[in-house]
Scaffold this motif. Structure first.
Motif, PDB file in Angstrom:
ATOM      1  N   GLY A  66       0.810  -1.216   0.000  1.00  0.00           N
ATOM      2  CA  GLY A  66       0.000   0.000   0.000  1.00  0.00           C
ATOM      3  C   GLY A  66       0.842   1.263   0.000  1.00  0.00           C
ATOM      4  N   GLU A  67       2.127   1.119   0.308  1.00  0.00           N
ATOM      5  CA  GLU A  67       3.013   2.286   0.348  1.00  0.00           C
ATOM      6  C   GLU A  67       3.535   2.670  -1.032  1.00  0.00           C
ATOM      7  OE1 GLU A  67       6.138   1.283   3.080  1.00  0.00           O
ATOM      8  OE2 GLU A  67       4.764   0.941   4.754  1.00  0.00           O
ATOM      9  N   VAL A  68       3.304   1.824  -2.029  1.00  0.00           N
ATOM     10  CA  VAL A  68       3.813   2.114  -3.373  1.00  0.00           C
ATOM     11  C   VAL A  68       3.002   3.238  -4.008  1.00  0.00           C
ATOM     12  CG1 VAL A  68       4.280   1.179  -5.659  1.00  0.00           C
ATOM     13  CG2 VAL A  68       4.557  -0.279  -3.639  1.00  0.00           C
ATOM     14  N   ASP A  69       3.710   4.225  -4.533  1.00  0.00           N
ATOM     15  CA  ASP A  69       3.059   5.363  -5.183  1.00  0.00           C
ATOM     16  C   ASP A  69       2.591   4.972  -6.584  1.00  0.00           C
ATOM     17  OD1 ASP A  69       2.200   7.848  -5.975  1.00  0.00           O
ATOM     18  OD2 ASP A  69       4.205   8.664  -6.311  1.00  0.00           O
ATOM     19  N   LEU A  70       1.331   5.230  -6.868  1.00  0.00           N
ATOM     20  CA  LEU A  70       0.767   4.892  -8.182  1.00  0.00           C
ATOM     21  C   LEU A  70       0.333   6.131  -8.956  1.00  0.00           C
ATOM     22  CD1 LEU A  70      -1.576   1.922  -7.122  1.00  0.00           C
ATOM     23  CD2 LEU A  70       0.800   1.811  -7.886  1.00  0.00           C
ATOM     24  N   SER A  71       0.583   7.307  -8.383  1.00  0.00           N
ATOM     25  CA  SER A  71      -0.032   8.525  -8.940  1.00  0.00           C
ATOM     26  C   SER A  71       0.457   8.862 -10.347  1.00  0.00           C
ATOM     27  CB  SER A  71       0.234   9.713  -8.003  1.00  0.00           C
ATOM     28  OG  SER A  71       1.627   9.956  -7.911  1.00  0.00           O
ATOM     29  N   MET A  72       1.664   8.391 -10.706  1.00  0.00           N
ATOM     30  CA  MET A  72       2.193   8.729 -12.033  1.00  0.00           C
ATOM     31  C   MET A  72       1.556   7.897 -13.150  1.00  0.00           C
ATOM     32  SD  MET A  72       3.849   6.270 -10.467  1.00  0.00           S
ATOM     33  CE  MET A  72       5.111   6.973  -9.395  1.00  0.00           C
ATOM     34  N   LEU A  73       0.955   6.778 -12.770  1.00  0.00           N
ATOM     35  CA  LEU A  73       0.368   5.886 -13.780  1.00  0.00           C
ATOM     36  C   LEU A  73      -0.891   6.513 -14.364  1.00  0.00           C
ATOM     37  CD1 LEU A  73       0.842   2.535 -11.855  1.00  0.00           C
ATOM     38  CD2 LEU A  73       2.133   3.314 -13.846  1.00  0.00           C
ATOM     39  N   GLY A  74      -0.940   6.585 -15.670  1.00  0.00           N
ATOM     40  CA  GLY A  74      -2.081   7.214 -16.319  1.00  0.00           C
ATOM     41  C   GLY A  74      -1.969   8.719 -16.396  1.00  0.00           C
ATOM     42  N   ARG A  75      -0.946   9.285 -15.764  1.00  0.00           N
ATOM     43  CA  ARG A  75      -0.768  10.739 -15.813  1.00  0.00           C
ATOM     44  C   ARG A  75       0.423  11.086 -16.713  1.00  0.00           C
ATOM     45  NH1 ARG A  75       1.282  12.964 -10.422  1.00  0.00           N
ATOM     46  NH2 ARG A  75       3.256  12.376 -11.408  1.00  0.00           N
ATOM     47  N   ASP A  76       1.572  10.460 -16.448  1.00  0.00           N
ATOM     48  CA  ASP A  76       2.759  10.755 -17.253  1.00  0.00           C
ATOM     49  C   ASP A  76       2.819   9.832 -18.474  1.00  0.00           C
ATOM     50  OD1 ASP A  76       3.244  12.444 -15.173  1.00  0.00           O
ATOM     51  OD2 ASP A  76       4.733  11.153 -14.205  1.00  0.00           O
ATOM     52  N   PRO A  77       3.635  10.192 -19.480  1.00  0.00           N
ATOM     53  CA  PRO A  77       3.856   9.292 -20.617  1.00  0.00           C
ATOM     54  C   PRO A  77       4.375   7.944 -20.115  1.00  0.00           C
ATOM     55  CG  PRO A  77       4.856  11.460 -21.022  1.00  0.00           C
ATOM     56  CD  PRO A  77       4.381  11.467 -19.606  1.00  0.00           C
ATOM     57  N   TRP A  78       3.995   6.861 -20.806  1.00  0.00           N
ATOM     58  CA  TRP A  78       4.259   5.536 -20.247  1.00  0.00           C
ATOM     59  C   TRP A  78       5.723   5.245 -19.907  1.00  0.00           C
ATOM     60  CZ3 TRP A  78       7.415   1.892 -22.267  1.00  0.00           C
ATOM     61  CH2 TRP A  78       7.695   1.944 -23.628  1.00  0.00           C
ATOM     62  N   PRO A  79       6.696   5.712 -20.712  1.00  0.00           N
ATOM     63  CA  PRO A  79       8.063   5.322 -20.309  1.00  0.00           C
ATOM     64  C   PRO A  79       8.474   5.937 -18.967  1.00  0.00           C
ATOM     65  CG  PRO A  79       8.001   6.015 -22.615  1.00  0.00           C
ATOM     66  CD  PRO A  79       6.695   6.430 -22.006  1.00  0.00           C
ATOM     67  N   GLU A  80       8.155   7.215 -18.789  1.00  0.00           N
ATOM     68  CA  GLU A  80       8.491   7.863 -17.514  1.00  0.00           C
ATOM     69  C   GLU A  80       7.662   7.284 -16.372  1.00  0.00           C
ATOM     70  OE1 GLU A  80       7.871   9.437 -20.273  1.00  0.00           O
ATOM     71  OE2 GLU A  80       9.644  10.644 -20.760  1.00  0.00           O
ATOM     72  N   ALA A  81       6.390   7.063 -16.633  1.00  0.00           N
ATOM     73  CA  ALA A  81       5.524   6.522 -15.584  1.00  0.00           C
ATOM     74  C   ALA A  81       6.036   5.160 -15.114  1.00  0.00           C
ATOM     75  CB  ALA A  81       4.093   6.399 -16.099  1.00  0.00           C
ATOM     76  N   LEU A  82       6.404   4.319 -16.082  1.00  0.00           N
ATOM     77  CA  LEU A  82       6.885   2.986 -15.755  1.00  0.00           C
ATOM     78  C   LEU A  82       8.165   3.056 -14.925  1.00  0.00           C
ATOM     79  CD1 LEU A  82       5.656   0.292 -16.541  1.00  0.00           C
ATOM     80  CD2 LEU A  82       7.223   0.185 -18.486  1.00  0.00           C
ATOM     81  N   ARG A  83       9.045   3.965 -15.324  1.00  0.00           N
ATOM     82  CA  ARG A  83      10.310   4.118 -14.609  1.00  0.00           C
ATOM     83  C   ARG A  83      10.072   4.586 -13.172  1.00  0.00           C
ATOM     84  NH1 ARG A  83      13.067   9.123 -16.589  1.00  0.00           N
ATOM     85  NH2 ARG A  83      11.575   9.900 -15.052  1.00  0.00           N
ATOM     86  N   ASP A  84       9.245   5.608 -13.012  1.00  0.00           N
ATOM     87  CA  ASP A  84       9.028   6.168 -11.671  1.00  0.00           C
ATOM     88  C   ASP A  84       8.244   5.207 -10.784  1.00  0.00           C
ATOM     89  OD1 ASP A  84      10.389   8.356 -12.546  1.00  0.00           O
ATOM     90  OD2 ASP A  84       8.608   9.579 -12.937  1.00  0.00           O
ATOM     91  N   TRP A  85       7.324   4.480 -11.400  1.00  0.00           N
ATOM     92  CA  TRP A  85       6.570   3.491 -10.630  1.00  0.00           C
ATOM     93  C   TRP A  85       7.494   2.392 -10.113  1.00  0.00           C
ATOM     94  CZ3 TRP A  85       5.718  -1.683 -12.347  1.00  0.00           C
ATOM     95  CH2 TRP A  85       4.880  -2.433 -11.531  1.00  0.00           C
ATOM     96  N   ALA A  86       8.376   1.931 -10.972  1.00  0.00           N
ATOM     97  CA  ALA A  86       9.312   0.873 -10.571  1.00  0.00           C
ATOM     98  C   ALA A  86      10.199   1.360  -9.432  1.00  0.00           C
ATOM     99  CB  ALA A  86      10.162   0.430 -11.754  1.00  0.00           C
ATOM    100  N   ARG A  87      10.613   2.600  -9.496  1.00  0.00           N
ATOM    101  CA  ARG A  87      11.461   3.146  -8.420  1.00  0.00           C
ATOM    102  C   ARG A  87      10.700   3.224  -7.105  1.00  0.00           C
ATOM    103  NH1 ARG A  87      14.228   7.933 -11.991  1.00  0.00           N
ATOM    104  NH2 ARG A  87      15.997   6.717 -12.793  1.00  0.00           N
ATOM    105  N   SER A  88       9.436   3.620  -7.197  1.00  0.00           N
ATOM    106  CA  SER A  88       8.639   3.714  -5.983  1.00  0.00           C
ATOM    107  C   SER A  88       8.393   2.321  -5.390  1.00  0.00           C
ATOM    108  CB  SER A  88       7.304   4.404  -6.294  1.00  0.00           C
ATOM    109  OG  SER A  88       6.384   4.188  -5.257  1.00  0.00           O
TER     110      SER A  88
END
Lengths: 211, 211
Positions: A66-88
């Motif tokens: 539940g601590e994983v941040d999902l806010s970038m998904l569906g907001r940023d372009p997929w390559p950046e979103a995927l990268r930032d999600w993986a880091r979170s």
DNA sequence: GTCTATATGCTGATAGAC
DNA sequence: GTCTATCAGCATATAGAC
């Protein structure tokens, strides 16, 4: 003592205490007796709130997810979103290294695990990836996250250079020592993330040729 | 019985029996008593050959790692060698799915684990990769192998579509069911392998521009 | 050096009293 | 919903036979 008018325990209090115990003293320290003692009750009392110890661990795992941040998904372009999600995702595991072996056993059946999988899948599909590919990419990112977490947090190489230089001279030069293992895994994670997303971008372009 | 004139046990026989027990009945079935019974001796006898159960498991793990084919490393061009090595690595884990959780805990300190790491590192360095990059790439490939193995072999999603379609409609459509989990992980592994090697090839070309 | 027998103190979990 | 009492199974230690 018999039945108290106000319950001493509830699931949230138990899960919080369990996570603290695992974080502080390791997975092996989490026995039903130890946990109950820390909560001021006796061992079997926990079984009024969770059917088995596994169910308890499941709930702990889901709290961490539940601590994983999902806010970038569906907001940023997929390559950046995927990268930032993986880091979170990786950061959430790094915050609870002792729990990583438990987290690694399957995608989980609980609310937060499903929320996580649904969010990344949906974002990729919305971005134009076919469903099958989106499923595979989501799985792929988990491999990277858990692989780097397992390597770092679960043992690793012995901290004695002589062990390696003796029979495996090239390995010795690779600085594969315990003190460096964490840095290696972080570097490998970032290298893999970049290379993987670059490789996926090539594939995406073949799928959706620009003009 | 006291000391038999011909020893009943030796490390190899114990390791073989342990691997058979784990393969056949799962990790949980591997207790010192069960294992000893299968070998026709009583429980504590094992401690004449291994100091702890962990040491025994270590030896079992190393036996499995010994099954990984390394012959392509240093022989084929690095992208193909890396791909085929990763597949052989994954196949070795797939042959002993119940052991994967144990295998995943750290790179290992035993002969075959080191032989494995040394071989891939050496092949990459010989191909022209800088040492640091070679280390990271080796780690990266392990993430992919273990991640896909853990997902497939260690539980996965519940086999009840309704659980998903209710609250997570997009996930339901993703066919993330137990019956498909194995196929998904195999597909994700191959997708990741291809994308990763493509991404790494781009990086290699920047490092060694052709003419 | 290799086995057996026995014992210790953990573990997760259950039954029944209140 | 908590207690106490209890159980079987676990890894492991120790003592002794040969």
């Amino acid at each position: 003592m018999a039945r108290p008018r106000n319950p001493l325990l509830n699931r949230e209090r138990i899960v919080t205490a369990a996570l603290e115990l695992v974080d502080g003293e390791g997975l092996a320290a989490l026995s039903t007796r130890r946990l109950a003692a820390g909560l001021g009750v006796s061992g079997p009392s926990l079984y009024n709130h969770f059917p088995t110890k596994d169910a308890l661990l499941d709930a702990v795992v889901d709290t961490v997810l539940g601590e994983v941040d999902l806010s970038m998904l569906g907001r940023d372009p997929w390559p950046e979103a995927l990268r930032d999600w993986a880091r979170s995702y990786r950061a959430a595991l790094a915050a609870h290294p002792n729990l990583v072996p438990v987290l690694a056993h399957g995608p989980g059946r609980r609310a937060n695990a499903l929320r996580l999988a649904d969010a990344v899948f949906g974002a990729l599909v919305d971005a134009g990836w076919p469903r099958g590919e989106a499923t595979r990419i989501g799985a792929l990112m988990r491999y990277l996250v858990f692989g780097s977490a397992l390597g770092s947090f679960a043992g690793g190489f012995v901290d004695d250079q002589q062990v390696y230089t003796a029979d495996y001279p090239r390995l010795g030069q690779a600085h594969l020592l315990a003190e460096h293992q964490r840095a290696i895994d972080e570097g490998a994670f970032e290298t893999g993330l970049a290379a993987l997303i670059e490789g996926l971008a090539l594939r995406f372009e073949r799928l959706h040729p620009a003009v």
